[in-house]
Design a protein around this motif. Structure first.
Motif, PDB file in Angstrom:
ATOM      1  N   ASP A   1      -7.670   9.955  19.655  1.00  0.00           N
ATOM      2  CA  ASP A   1      -8.622  10.625  19.007  1.00  0.00           C
ATOM      3  C   ASP A   1      -8.306  10.929  17.362  1.00  0.00           C
ATOM      4  OD1 ASP A   1     -10.461  11.117  21.463  1.00  0.00           O
ATOM      5  OD2 ASP A   1      -9.360  12.687  22.020  1.00  0.00           O
ATOM      6  N   PHE A   2      -8.817  10.213  16.495  1.00  0.00           N
ATOM      7  CA  PHE A   2      -8.637  10.118  15.181  1.00  0.00           C
ATOM      8  C   PHE A   2      -9.368  11.352  14.630  1.00  0.00           C
ATOM      9  CE2 PHE A   2      -7.555   5.911  16.306  1.00  0.00           C
ATOM     10  CZ  PHE A   2      -6.542   5.678  15.721  1.00  0.00           C
ATOM     11  N   LEU A   3      -8.473  12.114  13.675  1.00  0.00           N
ATOM     12  CA  LEU A   3      -9.218  13.026  12.689  1.00  0.00           C
ATOM     13  C   LEU A   3      -9.850  12.334  11.447  1.00  0.00           C
ATOM     14  CD1 LEU A   3      -6.368  15.659  12.387  1.00  0.00           C
ATOM     15  CD2 LEU A   3      -8.209  15.495  14.073  1.00  0.00           C
ATOM     16  N   VAL A   4     -10.941  12.945  11.090  1.00  0.00           N
ATOM     17  CA  VAL A   4     -11.405  12.672   9.400  1.00  0.00           C
ATOM     18  C   VAL A   4     -10.432  12.981   8.505  1.00  0.00           C
ATOM     19  CG1 VAL A   4     -13.213  12.884   7.881  1.00  0.00           C
ATOM     20  CG2 VAL A   4     -13.845  12.867  10.354  1.00  0.00           C
ATOM     21  N   CYS A   5      -9.920  11.999   7.939  1.00  0.00           N
ATOM     22  CA  CYS A   5      -8.861  12.211   6.889  1.00  0.00           C
ATOM     23  C   CYS A   5      -8.951  11.316   5.727  1.00  0.00           C
ATOM     24  CB  CYS A   5      -7.531  11.832   7.532  1.00  0.00           C
ATOM     25  SG  CYS A   5      -7.015  10.313   8.158  1.00  0.00           S
ATOM     26  N   SER A   6      -7.991  11.567   4.659  1.00  0.00           N
ATOM     27  CA  SER A   6      -7.873  10.828   3.406  1.00  0.00           C
ATOM     28  C   SER A   6      -6.820  10.068   3.810  1.00  0.00           C
ATOM     29  CB  SER A   6      -8.145  11.617   2.406  1.00  0.00           C
ATOM     30  OG  SER A   6      -9.016  12.499   2.207  1.00  0.00           O
ATOM     31  N   GLU A   7      -6.489   8.809   3.009  1.00  0.00           N
ATOM     32  CA  GLU A   7      -5.356   8.068   2.853  1.00  0.00           C
ATOM     33  C   GLU A   7      -4.474   8.632   1.794  1.00  0.00           C
ATOM     34  OE1 GLU A   7      -6.075   3.574   2.986  1.00  0.00           O
ATOM     35  OE2 GLU A   7      -5.265   3.807   0.986  1.00  0.00           O
ATOM     36  N   VAL A   8      -3.109   8.754   2.169  1.00  0.00           N
ATOM     37  CA  VAL A   8      -2.484   9.649   1.158  1.00  0.00           C
ATOM     38  C   VAL A   8      -0.956   8.743   0.736  1.00  0.00           C
ATOM     39  CG1 VAL A   8      -0.804  11.620   0.945  1.00  0.00           C
ATOM     40  CG2 VAL A   8      -2.893  11.827   2.153  1.00  0.00           C
ATOM     41  N   PRO A   9      -0.862   8.340  -0.581  1.00  0.00           N
ATOM     42  CA  PRO A   9       0.349   7.836  -0.877  1.00  0.00           C
ATOM     43  C   PRO A   9       1.682   8.520  -0.441  1.00  0.00           C
ATOM     44  CG  PRO A   9      -0.991   8.201  -2.680  1.00  0.00           C
ATOM     45  CD  PRO A   9      -1.395   8.803  -1.780  1.00  0.00           C
ATOM     46  N   ILE A  10       2.674   7.888   0.051  1.00  0.00           N
ATOM     47  CA  ILE A  10       3.766   8.338   0.547  1.00  0.00           C
ATOM     48  C   ILE A  10       4.771   8.962  -0.642  1.00  0.00           C
ATOM     49  CG2 ILE A  10       5.273   6.337   0.692  1.00  0.00           C
ATOM     50  CD1 ILE A  10       6.623   7.525   2.995  1.00  0.00           C
ATOM     51  N   ARG A  11       4.604   8.429  -1.554  1.00  0.00           N
ATOM     52  CA  ARG A  11       5.559   8.777  -2.870  1.00  0.00           C
ATOM     53  C   ARG A  11       5.823  10.126  -2.998  1.00  0.00           C
ATOM     54  NH1 ARG A  11       8.732   4.444  -4.793  1.00  0.00           N
ATOM     55  NH2 ARG A  11       8.040   2.452  -4.178  1.00  0.00           N
TER      56      ARG A  11
ATOM     57  N   LEU B   1       0.777  -1.114  -0.063  1.00  0.00           N
ATOM     58  CA  LEU B   1       0.029   0.061  -0.007  1.00  0.00           C
ATOM     59  C   LEU B   1       0.792   1.341  -0.045  1.00  0.00           C
ATOM     60  CD1 LEU B   1      -2.948   1.229   0.166  1.00  0.00           C
ATOM     61  CD2 LEU B   1      -2.609   1.121   2.520  1.00  0.00           C
ATOM     62  N   GLN B   2       1.924   1.367   1.035  1.00  0.00           N
ATOM     63  CA  GLN B   2       2.732   2.449   0.940  1.00  0.00           C
ATOM     64  C   GLN B   2       1.919   3.859   1.054  1.00  0.00           C
ATOM     65  OE1 GLN B   2       5.437   1.786  -2.153  1.00  0.00           O
ATOM     66  NE2 GLN B   2       6.475   0.308  -1.166  1.00  0.00           N
ATOM     67  N   ALA B   3       1.377   3.868   2.367  1.00  0.00           N
ATOM     68  CA  ALA B   3       0.492   5.352   2.230  1.00  0.00           C
ATOM     69  C   ALA B   3       0.230   5.381   3.937  1.00  0.00           C
ATOM     70  CB  ALA B   3      -0.956   5.142   1.572  1.00  0.00           C
ATOM     71  N   PHE B   4       0.096   6.817   3.945  1.00  0.00           N
ATOM     72  CA  PHE B   4      -0.432   7.254   5.314  1.00  0.00           C
ATOM     73  C   PHE B   4      -1.777   6.914   5.539  1.00  0.00           C
ATOM     74  CE2 PHE B   4       3.565   9.726   4.506  1.00  0.00           C
ATOM     75  CZ  PHE B   4       4.158   9.372   5.639  1.00  0.00           C
ATOM     76  N   THR B   5      -2.164   6.215   6.703  1.00  0.00           N
ATOM     77  CA  THR B   5      -3.685   5.745   6.604  1.00  0.00           C
ATOM     78  C   THR B   5      -4.661   6.469   7.674  1.00  0.00           C
ATOM     79  OG1 THR B   5      -2.997   3.824   7.584  1.00  0.00           O
ATOM     80  CG2 THR B   5      -3.184   3.829   5.485  1.00  0.00           C
ATOM     81  N   ALA B   6      -4.041   6.983   8.666  1.00  0.00           N
ATOM     82  CA  ALA B   6      -4.754   7.586   9.606  1.00  0.00           C
ATOM     83  C   ALA B   6      -3.894   8.785  10.416  1.00  0.00           C
ATOM     84  CB  ALA B   6      -5.392   6.688  10.675  1.00  0.00           C
ATOM     85  N   ILE B   7      -4.608   9.537  11.291  1.00  0.00           N
ATOM     86  CA  ILE B   7      -3.871  10.581  12.173  1.00  0.00           C
ATOM     87  C   ILE B   7      -4.684  10.850  13.189  1.00  0.00           C
ATOM     88  CG2 ILE B   7      -4.589  12.419  10.784  1.00  0.00           C
ATOM     89  CD1 ILE B   7      -2.345  14.022  11.390  1.00  0.00           C
ATOM     90  N   GLY B   8      -4.188  11.135  14.312  1.00  0.00           N
ATOM     91  CA  GLY B   8      -4.959  11.417  15.643  1.00  0.00           C
ATOM     92  C   GLY B   8      -3.940  11.856  16.551  1.00  0.00           C
TER      93      GLY B   8
END
Length: 147
Positions: free
Chosen positions: A87-97, A56-63
Motif C-alpha cells: 500500500d503506497f503513500l502519496v509522496c514526492s521524490e526526494v534526492p538523497i544528498r 537519479l540518487q533519490a528516494f522514489t516511493a514509500i509504502g
C-alpha cells in the motif's frame, strides 16, 4: 514492525506503484520472506532506468507491506519473480544528498552509496522518520472557524 529500503530503478518503482507490488533482488524471494504485513518499505532509485539510465540518487516511493507471504507471478516464459503487495503513500521524490548527514544507516558519509549495493536492507525508526518526513507532506492541522 521492521523498516526496509529496497534499491530499485525509478522505472521499476513506477511499475510497482501502479501494480501495488514490490519485487527485490531481481525477483528472488529471500528478502521478501523476511518482510511482514505492516512493515515500512522505502524505495531508493540510483538510476531512472535499469540498468544504464541516467543517475537519479533519490528516494522514489514509500509504502507498507500489505500481505502475509510472497507470491510468484509469470512475467515471461521462464521468468516468475516473487512479489509482495504494498500500500503506497502519496509522496514526492526526494534526492538523497541533503539527507545523508541525518541518516544513521550511512556510517561512512564519504561512501554513502555503499549500503545500497545490498539491494534490500533494514533501517531503524529514526531513519524511517527522516526519509518519510521528507517525502510525505504533513497532514494539515485542523482549523476551527469561530462564528
Amino acid at each position: 514492525m521492521t523498516n526496509w529500503i529496497n534499491t530499485v530503478s525509478r522505472d521499476h518503482v513506477e511499475r510497482g506503484v501502479r501494480g501495488r507490488f514490490t519485487q527485490a533482488n531481481h525477483g528472488k524471494p529471500h528478502m521478501l520472506r523476511k518482510m511482514a504485513r505492516g512493515d515500512w518499505l522505502i524505495f531508493y532509485s540510483p538510476r531512472t532506468v535499469y540498468p544504464d539510465g541516467p543517475p537519479l540518487q533519490a528516494f522514489t516511493a514509500i509504502g507498507q507491506v500489505a500481505d502475509d507471504e510472497p507470491y510468484q507471478v509469470e512475467m515471461a516464459e521462464g521468468f516468475t519473480p516473487w512479489r509482495r503487495n504494498v500500500d503506497f503513500l502519496v509522496c514526492s521524490e526526494v534526492p538523497i544528498r541533503p539527507l545523508i548527514e541525518h541518516l544513521d544507516f550511512i556510517e561512512d558519509k564519504s561512501r554513502w552509496g555503499y549500503k545500497f549495493r545490498f539491494g534490500v536492507f533494514r533501517i531503524d525508526d529514526h531513519d524511517l522518520e527522516v526519509i518519510r518526513s521528507a517525502m510525505v507532506a504533513p497532514l494539515p492541522k485542523e482549523t476551527t472557524v469561530k462564528g
